[in-house]
Design a protein around this motif. Sequence first.
Motif, PDB file in Angstrom:
ATOM      1  N   ARG A  99       0.816  -1.220   0.000  1.00 42.82           N
ATOM      2  CA  ARG A  99       0.000   0.000   0.000  1.00 42.82           C
ATOM      3  C   ARG A  99       0.848   1.268   0.000  1.00 42.82           C
ATOM      4  NH1 ARG A  99      -0.396  -2.515   4.905  1.00 42.82           N
ATOM      5  NH2 ARG A  99       0.280  -1.350   6.759  1.00 42.82           N
ATOM      6  N   VAL A 100       2.002   1.239   0.671  1.00 40.20           N
ATOM      7  CA  VAL A 100       2.873   2.430   0.692  1.00 40.20           C
ATOM      8  C   VAL A 100       3.442   2.693  -0.700  1.00 40.20           C
ATOM      9  CG1 VAL A 100       4.926   3.452   1.719  1.00 40.20           C
ATOM     10  CG2 VAL A 100       3.429   2.022   3.116  1.00 40.20           C
ATOM     11  N   LEU A 101       3.872   1.643  -1.376  1.00 46.39           N
ATOM     12  CA  LEU A 101       4.401   1.790  -2.732  1.00 46.39           C
ATOM     13  C   LEU A 101       3.325   2.286  -3.687  1.00 46.39           C
ATOM     14  CD1 LEU A 101       6.694   1.356  -4.790  1.00 46.39           C
ATOM     15  CD2 LEU A 101       5.906  -1.007  -5.028  1.00 46.39           C
ATOM     16  N   PHE A 102       2.112   1.729  -3.606  1.00 47.76           N
ATOM     17  CA  PHE A 102       1.023   2.164  -4.477  1.00 47.76           C
ATOM     18  C   PHE A 102       0.648   3.612  -4.209  1.00 47.76           C
ATOM     19  CE2 PHE A 102      -0.501  -2.483  -4.786  1.00 47.76           C
ATOM     20  CZ  PHE A 102       0.419  -2.709  -5.787  1.00 47.76           C
ATOM     21  N   ARG A 103       0.684   4.017  -2.943  1.00 44.25           N
ATOM     22  CA  ARG A 103       0.346   5.401  -2.621  1.00 44.25           C
ATOM     23  C   ARG A 103       1.342   6.363  -3.261  1.00 44.25           C
ATOM     24  NH1 ARG A 103       1.562   6.773   3.274  1.00 44.25           N
ATOM     25  NH2 ARG A 103       3.621   6.796   2.288  1.00 44.25           N
ATOM     26  N   ASP A 104       2.641   6.066  -3.126  1.00 39.79           N
ATOM     27  CA  ASP A 104       3.655   6.945  -3.706  1.00 39.79           C
ATOM     28  C   ASP A 104       3.566   6.968  -5.233  1.00 39.79           C
ATOM     29  OD1 ASP A 104       4.489   7.399  -1.166  1.00 39.79           O
ATOM     30  OD2 ASP A 104       6.237   6.084  -1.251  1.00 39.79           O
ATOM     31  N   MET A 105       3.380   5.807  -5.850  1.00 45.27           N
ATOM     32  CA  MET A 105       3.316   5.762  -7.309  1.00 45.27           C
ATOM     33  C   MET A 105       2.049   6.419  -7.828  1.00 45.27           C
ATOM     34  SD  MET A 105       4.849   1.972  -8.182  1.00 45.27           S
ATOM     35  CE  MET A 105       4.945   2.371  -9.925  1.00 45.27           C
ATOM     36  N   PHE A 106       0.939   6.290  -7.095  1.00 51.10           N
ATOM     37  CA  PHE A 106      -0.305   6.919  -7.538  1.00 51.10           C
ATOM     38  C   PHE A 106      -0.213   8.434  -7.426  1.00 51.10           C
ATOM     39  CE2 PHE A 106      -4.686   8.367  -6.730  1.00 51.10           C
ATOM     40  CZ  PHE A 106      -5.288   7.917  -7.894  1.00 51.10           C
ATOM     41  N   GLU A 107       0.463   8.939  -6.400  1.00 51.07           N
ATOM     42  CA  GLU A 107       0.625  10.383  -6.265  1.00 51.07           C
ATOM     43  C   GLU A 107       1.492  10.964  -7.386  1.00 51.07           C
ATOM     44  OE1 GLU A 107       2.220  10.927  -2.395  1.00 51.07           O
ATOM     45  OE2 GLU A 107       0.298  10.636  -1.359  1.00 51.07           O
ATOM     46  N   ARG A 108       2.394  10.137  -7.959  1.00 51.81           N
ATOM     47  CA  ARG A 108       3.270  10.615  -9.034  1.00 51.81           C
ATOM     48  C   ARG A 108       2.863  10.033 -10.385  1.00 51.81           C
ATOM     49  NH1 ARG A 108       9.341  10.083  -6.320  1.00 51.81           N
ATOM     50  NH2 ARG A 108       8.782  10.834  -4.242  1.00 51.81           N
ATOM     51  N   ARG A 109       1.615   9.668 -10.527  1.00 52.94           N
ATOM     52  CA  ARG A 109       1.176   9.007 -11.761  1.00 52.94           C
ATOM     53  C   ARG A 109       1.248   9.930 -12.970  1.00 52.94           C
ATOM     54  NH1 ARG A 109      -3.068  10.633  -8.777  1.00 52.94           N
ATOM     55  NH2 ARG A 109      -4.899  11.574  -9.767  1.00 52.94           N
ATOM     56  N   GLU A 125       7.846  -1.920 -15.948  1.00 53.62           N
ATOM     57  CA  GLU A 125       9.232  -1.490 -15.849  1.00 53.62           C
ATOM     58  C   GLU A 125       9.661  -0.839 -17.152  1.00 53.62           C
ATOM     59  OE1 GLU A 125      13.543  -3.306 -14.369  1.00 53.62           O
ATOM     60  OE2 GLU A 125      11.935  -4.652 -15.048  1.00 53.62           O
ATOM     61  N   ASN A 126      10.182   0.388 -17.028  1.00 49.39           N
ATOM     62  CA  ASN A 126      10.633   1.141 -18.194  1.00 49.39           C
ATOM     63  C   ASN A 126      12.034   1.676 -17.911  1.00 49.39           C
ATOM     64  OD1 ASN A 126      10.867   2.582 -20.535  1.00 49.39           O
ATOM     65  ND2 ASN A 126       9.400   4.172 -19.983  1.00 49.39           N
ATOM     66  N   GLY A 127      13.045   0.827 -18.148  1.00 53.98           N
ATOM     67  CA  GLY A 127      14.414   1.229 -17.841  1.00 53.98           C
ATOM     68  C   GLY A 127      14.618   1.302 -16.342  1.00 53.98           C
ATOM     69  N   ASP A 128      15.026   2.471 -15.864  1.00 60.18           N
ATOM     70  CA  ASP A 128      15.218   2.697 -14.431  1.00 60.18           C
ATOM     71  C   ASP A 128      13.977   3.251 -13.764  1.00 60.18           C
ATOM     72  OD1 ASP A 128      17.816   1.837 -14.633  1.00 60.18           O
ATOM     73  OD2 ASP A 128      18.636   3.843 -14.984  1.00 60.18           O
ATOM     74  N   PHE A 129      12.856   3.285 -14.456  1.00 64.17           N
ATOM     75  CA  PHE A 129      11.629   3.857 -13.915  1.00 64.17           C
ATOM     76  C   PHE A 129      10.544   2.790 -13.865  1.00 64.17           C
ATOM     77  CE2 PHE A 129      13.992   7.333 -15.799  1.00 64.17           C
ATOM     78  CZ  PHE A 129      13.926   8.312 -14.822  1.00 64.17           C
ATOM     79  N   LEU A 130       9.579   3.019 -12.973  1.00 64.78           N
ATOM     80  CA  LEU A 130       8.429   2.130 -12.817  1.00 64.78           C
ATOM     81  C   LEU A 130       7.152   2.928 -13.013  1.00 64.78           C
ATOM     82  CD1 LEU A 130       9.465   0.083  -9.637  1.00 64.78           C
ATOM     83  CD2 LEU A 130       9.703  -0.594 -12.032  1.00 64.78           C
ATOM     84  N   GLU A 131       6.126   2.274 -13.565  1.00 59.76           N
ATOM     85  CA  GLU A 131       4.836   2.911 -13.787  1.00 59.76           C
ATOM     86  C   GLU A 131       3.731   1.946 -13.378  1.00 59.76           C
ATOM     87  OE1 GLU A 131       4.461   4.047 -17.830  1.00 59.76           O
ATOM     88  OE2 GLU A 131       6.427   5.030 -17.933  1.00 59.76           O
ATOM     89  N   LEU A 132       2.684   2.492 -12.779  1.00 62.40           N
ATOM     90  CA  LEU A 132       1.505   1.686 -12.483  1.00 62.40           C
ATOM     91  C   LEU A 132       0.760   1.384 -13.779  1.00 62.40           C
ATOM     92  CD1 LEU A 132      -0.232   3.077  -9.247  1.00 62.40           C
ATOM     93  CD2 LEU A 132       0.470   0.733  -9.668  1.00 62.40           C
ATOM     94  N   GLU A 133       0.271   0.169 -13.890  1.00 61.24           N
ATOM     95  CA  GLU A 133      -0.508  -0.176 -15.070  1.00 61.24           C
ATOM     96  C   GLU A 133      -1.813   0.632 -15.092  1.00 61.24           C
ATOM     97  OE1 GLU A 133       0.295  -1.803 -17.581  1.00 61.24           O
ATOM     98  OE2 GLU A 133       2.092  -2.873 -16.965  1.00 61.24           O
ATOM     99  N   ASP A 134      -2.295   0.890 -16.305  1.00 61.04           N
ATOM    100  CA  ASP A 134      -3.464   1.755 -16.473  1.00 61.04           C
ATOM    101  C   ASP A 134      -4.696   1.202 -15.783  1.00 61.04           C
ATOM    102  OD1 ASP A 134      -1.928   3.463 -17.944  1.00 61.04           O
ATOM    103  OD2 ASP A 134      -2.527   2.633 -19.885  1.00 61.04           O
TER     104      ASP A 134
END
Length: 399
Positions: A21-31, A63-72
């Motif tokens: 949940r902590v990881l999803f929260r951070d990634m969702f805030e920077r989506r 996974e996109n190189g050194d970056f991560l993205e949440l799936e749509d």
Amino acid sequence: MDAISHFRSLDELVKMLDRERVLFRDMFERRKSLNYRLDFALEVVDYKRDRIRYLIDHGVIHENGDFLELEDVYIQFFEDVLDMNEEISVASVKEYIDSIRENINYFLQESNEHRKYQYRCNVRKILRKIGLRTLKNIIDLKRNVNVAYKQEPNYKIKKTRLANLDEKRKAIKVMMSECERMMDEQVVFFRLASDPEMQRTCMDVRNDFTEADHNLLEIEHQIIDYINRIEQQSLLFKKIRRLKYLKDQMTWSEDTNVVRVIDSADPIWMEKRPYNHLMLSIPMLRSNEEAYALIRKVAASNGVRRLARTEADPLDDSFLADDVETLSSVNTTQFWNAFKAQGNHLFAFILNYPYSQPRSLNDHIVLFCQLATQHSDELRFTDEYDRLDKIEYALIYAK
């Protein structure tokens, strides 16, 4: 390309969402920034790469190189649940209407009562979704209109965005009309499938459409007003640029009437109202009976009571005599520079420093705590301790 694994049960999916949940929260805030680095994710999951690999293999993150993205699909899920989706989806409403038509046809052709009941429930659920989706589109449309006008700095883009939003407004209105026409045409179905729940759902949908229609009319007027303002601002900007050009060419007094307009302007109404403060003289307040009466009146209106005052005793001569008190102080800046230039620890340097005035042990302790607090970033604190007169202190050195 490796096949994406799937979650075997709902419990596994919920457990995964709770664990990360902590990881999803951070990634969702920077989506929207799309700059969530892999190093950040590893720090959140305690540098356990297998957890990141698990999410990638199950199609949760990309996974996109050194970056991560949440799936749509997960971004859309979080936005829908938290009501943060800013997209205006008219196509989904059209798909709902087509799905209603299909379920109505299945209902009319089906002879089994249990399956007919399922088709009727599907129609009722989709109708409720249409009403909720329409109101959600109205809210998003109104917000996007305000954002496009107030935050877009480019006038051409601002006008184009408002025109596109107006087209979406028209599309929402068309979808509403199509849904109402479908409900009016399918008289046989709504007569056969009529029950209190279906009647209440149809009534709620029509009420939602009525509310949405009023909001669409308001949005239309707002878009027209915003576009007119943009046209006026654009025209004013062109005039200002033309006037600036004529001023640079020193021909604006001859080619325009700007001097006559400025001379005839009367901007006094824009100035603040002046207030003149009159200072009354002390002798007049003491001797004039009318002034004394006014003072009493003002004091009474403000709730100030008159206090009995007596004449004070004369001052003692000792208060007027010069009394010089010498304070023992240390220039901390000079003291700190001297400490950095030597290699002894802080408390020993304080004890051996040549002071101009005698100082007590308590004064040394206060200076020690003061310097350790003010310059903590420039000091090296050790785990060694020493003792002086039952006082234990840490050995602190300059970095």
